[in-house]
Design an enzyme around this catalytic site. Structure first.
Site, PDB file in Angstrom:
ATOM      1  N   LEU A 173      -5.380   8.970   7.839  1.00 18.76           N
ATOM      2  CA  LEU A 173      -6.659   8.263   7.871  1.00 18.76           C
ATOM      3  C   LEU A 173      -6.451   6.819   7.439  1.00 18.76           C
ATOM      4  CD1 LEU A 173      -9.002  11.021   6.416  1.00 18.76           C
ATOM      5  CD2 LEU A 173      -9.039  10.082   8.744  1.00 18.76           C
ATOM      6  N   HIS A 181       2.792  14.496   1.532  1.00 22.41           N
ATOM      7  CA  HIS A 181       2.113  15.771   1.309  1.00 22.41           C
ATOM      8  C   HIS A 181       3.139  16.867   1.544  1.00 22.41           C
ATOM      9  CE1 HIS A 181      -2.094  14.379   1.151  1.00 22.41           C
ATOM     10  NE2 HIS A 181      -1.756  13.499   2.081  1.00 22.41           N
ATOM     11  N   ASN A 185      -5.216   7.170  -6.103  1.00 20.42           N
ATOM     12  CA  ASN A 185      -5.976   8.390  -5.748  1.00 20.42           C
ATOM     13  C   ASN A 185      -5.240   9.666  -6.176  1.00 20.42           C
ATOM     14  OD1 ASN A 185      -4.049   7.881  -3.706  1.00 20.42           O
ATOM     15  ND2 ASN A 185      -5.221   8.984  -2.165  1.00 20.42           N
ATOM     16  N   LYS A 221      -9.323  -0.544  -6.107  1.00 20.29           N
ATOM     17  CA  LYS A 221      -9.399   0.083  -4.786  1.00 20.29           C
ATOM     18  C   LYS A 221     -10.752   0.742  -4.579  1.00 20.29           C
ATOM     19  CE  LYS A 221      -7.823   1.826  -0.857  1.00 20.29           C
ATOM     20  NZ  LYS A 221      -6.714   2.652  -0.448  1.00 20.29           N
ATOM     21  N   HIS A 277      -4.818  -0.791   5.670  1.00 24.49           N
ATOM     22  CA  HIS A 277      -4.408  -0.081   6.891  1.00 24.49           C
ATOM     23  C   HIS A 277      -5.395  -0.272   8.034  1.00 24.49           C
ATOM     24  CE1 HIS A 277      -7.011   2.703   4.822  1.00 24.49           C
ATOM     25  NE2 HIS A 277      -6.065   3.194   4.039  1.00 24.49           N
ATOM     26  N   HIS A 311       1.571   5.380  -1.722  1.00 23.84           N
ATOM     27  CA  HIS A 311       1.199   6.554  -2.527  1.00 23.84           C
ATOM     28  C   HIS A 311       2.469   7.183  -3.085  1.00 23.84           C
ATOM     29  CE1 HIS A 311      -2.954   6.558  -0.961  1.00 23.84           C
ATOM     30  NE2 HIS A 311      -2.383   6.099   0.134  1.00 23.84           N
ATOM     31  N   LEU A 312       2.513   7.343  -4.410  1.00 24.19           N
ATOM     32  CA  LEU A 312       3.697   7.954  -5.044  1.00 24.19           C
ATOM     33  C   LEU A 312       3.395   9.304  -5.672  1.00 24.19           C
ATOM     34  CD1 LEU A 312       5.394   4.908  -6.846  1.00 24.19           C
ATOM     35  CD2 LEU A 312       6.113   6.020  -4.718  1.00 24.19           C
ATOM     36  N   ARG A 313       2.087   9.688  -5.715  1.00 20.43           N
ATOM     37  CA  ARG A 313       1.672  10.946  -6.364  1.00 20.43           C
ATOM     38  C   ARG A 313       2.085  10.943  -7.831  1.00 20.43           C
ATOM     39  NH1 ARG A 313      -1.412  10.652  -2.129  1.00 20.43           N
ATOM     40  NH2 ARG A 313      -0.661  11.663  -0.252  1.00 20.43           N
ATOM     41  N   ALA A 346      -4.517  14.634   5.466  1.00 22.25           N
ATOM     42  CA  ALA A 346      -4.189  13.378   6.151  1.00 22.25           C
ATOM     43  C   ALA A 346      -3.104  12.618   5.412  1.00 22.25           C
ATOM     44  CB  ALA A 346      -5.444  12.520   6.243  1.00 22.25           C
ATOM     45  N   HIS A 359       0.877  -1.201   0.000  1.00 22.22           N
ATOM     46  CA  HIS A 359       0.000   0.000   0.000  1.00 22.22           C
ATOM     47  C   HIS A 359       0.900   1.233   0.000  1.00 22.22           C
ATOM     48  CE1 HIS A 359      -3.876   2.085   1.401  1.00 22.22           C
ATOM     49  NE2 HIS A 359      -2.984   3.049   1.178  1.00 22.22           N
ATOM     50  N   HIS A 401     -10.664   0.910   1.459  1.00 28.57           N
ATOM     51  CA  HIS A 401     -10.470   1.904   2.516  1.00 28.57           C
ATOM     52  C   HIS A 401     -11.670   1.759   3.443  1.00 28.57           C
ATOM     53  CE1 HIS A 401      -8.895   5.742   4.231  1.00 28.57           C
ATOM     54  NE2 HIS A 401     -10.097   5.668   4.765  1.00 28.57           N
ATOM     55  N   ASP A 423       1.341   2.541   3.586  1.00 24.76           N
ATOM     56  CA  ASP A 423       0.473   3.714   3.393  1.00 24.76           C
ATOM     57  C   ASP A 423       1.283   5.002   3.486  1.00 24.76           C
ATOM     58  OD1 ASP A 423      -1.787   5.180   2.842  1.00 24.76           O
ATOM     59  OD2 ASP A 423      -2.548   5.143   4.894  1.00 24.76           O
TER      60      ASP A 423
END
Ligand code: NCD
Ligand code: ZN
Length: 351
Positions: A222, A254, A44, A102, A177, A18-20, A266, A16, A139, A250
């Site tokens: 979150l 940011h 996302n 997802k 998560h 996030h790489l943007r 978050a 899980h 989620h 996760d």
């Protein structure tokens, strides 16, 4: 008991992450690629990755951003919406680079506005996922504003996840998560096709960390961290050797300004110490011998993917964490910024 000062395990994967997008990818993916063989990339983005074509293009951008010679494998996910079609699910299942879809309840978390508004209308999509063998990553929080934020996962498990499992008993599901005892117990009581990822930060902190001497926006993610008894349940699940529980950081980068704001967003950034933080948590629980299964085997086994064959070595040696990391054209505050992590990855380059 003998103190272990060095631990060699098969290379882990992160189920899980996030790489943007854009220039941000290169700033963060190098941290994951140093430690992990591969990662399940969350969809996302703005706009979200809702089609196989978009997933393919996004994967290409990630591969381009990898350090030269890196063998890191980005496994892609599709973002489910009210308009996802069974045909798109079939397309996703028919290639090797998209390995899951997802489910974000609309409004539950960062960039989830385009998510699913009524899960009861997703039956035909879940049927297609069973038919074509595509796992569902969830989620697990309700968005009902009348539900206390600390109860949103437990209520989701009861009101939403439980009916999905009942009505689609062959669907492979990952409760992403997991943060509560209720979530852990539910997953334990299901058949082997229902599993969960656990983050390092949820193993290492309870909700007090949000308010330690003042408001701590960098510990806000979150699902939000819960009471100590829930953290204990997560530790027990992670070190149990039950293959239903596996590693998913996760890590959610940011920009500093977006977190340190009147309405801070978050997400905790943990990729810079993505395996070391888990070593710390397992060590504190006297369970370092259980780390390899959790980090390197069970996730790959669940997704039917090969386990990594090379190894990494962690040494018991504190490493300082910098205050800021570059993040595209801005910067981010990493987890434990200005502090240290108790374990160091051997052979770690400039950080
Ligand atoms: C994630 C993000 O920033 O994309 N944030 C978070 O707090 N975990 C989204 C998510 O996984 O919920
Ligand atoms: Zn996430």
């Amino acid at each position: 008991m003998k103190v272990v000062n060095s631990l060699t395990i098969k290379r882990p994967d992160d189920w899980h992450l996030h790489l943007r997008d854009g220039a941000a990818i290169a700033s963060v993916v190098r941290h994951s690629a140093e430690r992990f063989g591969g990662a399940l990339i969350m969809p996302n983005l703005k706009p979200p990755i809702t089609t196989v074509d978009q997933a393919f293009e996004y994967r290409r951008r990630i591969l381009m951003a990898l350090p030269e010679g890196s063998q890191f494998v980005p496994y892609m996910t599709l973002y489910l919406t009210d308009n996802t079609t069974p045909e798109e699910i079939k397309l996703a299942a028919q290639n090797s680079f998209v390995i899951a879809a997802k489910l974000y309840p609309a409004g539950a978390t960062t960039n989830s506005d385009g998510g699913v508004t009524d899960i009861k209308k997703m039956g035909h999509v879940f049927d297609a996922m069973v038919r074509w063998g595509l796992p569902l990553c969830v989620h697990g929080e309700v968005t009902d504003p009348s539900v206390d934020i600390f109860d949103r996962e437990a209520v989701f498990v009861e009101r939403v996840l439980s009916p999905i499992v009942r009505d689609h008993s062959d669907l492979k599901i990952v409760l992403e998560h997991v943060t509560t005892k209720e979530g852990v117990d539910f997953v334990c009581n299901c058949d082997p096709n229902v599993a969960a990822t656990i983050t390092a930060h949820h193993l290492l902190m309870n909700r007090n960390a949000l308010f330690e001497g003042g408001l701590r926006p960098h510990n806000y993610c979150l699902p939000v961290a819960k009471r100590e008894e829930h953290r204990q349940a997560l530790i027990e699940a992670a070190i149990s050797g039950n293959p239903k529980f596996f590693l998913g950081t996760d890590s959610a980068p940011h920009a500093k300004g977006a977190k340190e704001a009147a309405c801070g967003c978050a997400g905790c950034y943990t990729a810079h110490a993505g395996i070391e933080l888990y070593a710390e948590a397992f060590d504190k629980a006297n369970a370092l011998d259980m780390l390899e299964g959790f980090a390197s085997f069970y996730g790959a086994d669940f997704y039917g993917l090969p386990r990594n064959t090379d190894t990494i070595t962690l040494v018991r040696q504190p490493r300082q964490i910098t205050d800021l990391h570059p993040f595209g054209d801005s910067s981010l505050v990493p987890y434990r910024a200005g502090g240290s992590v108790a374990w160091t990855l051997e052979g770690l380059g400039d950080h």
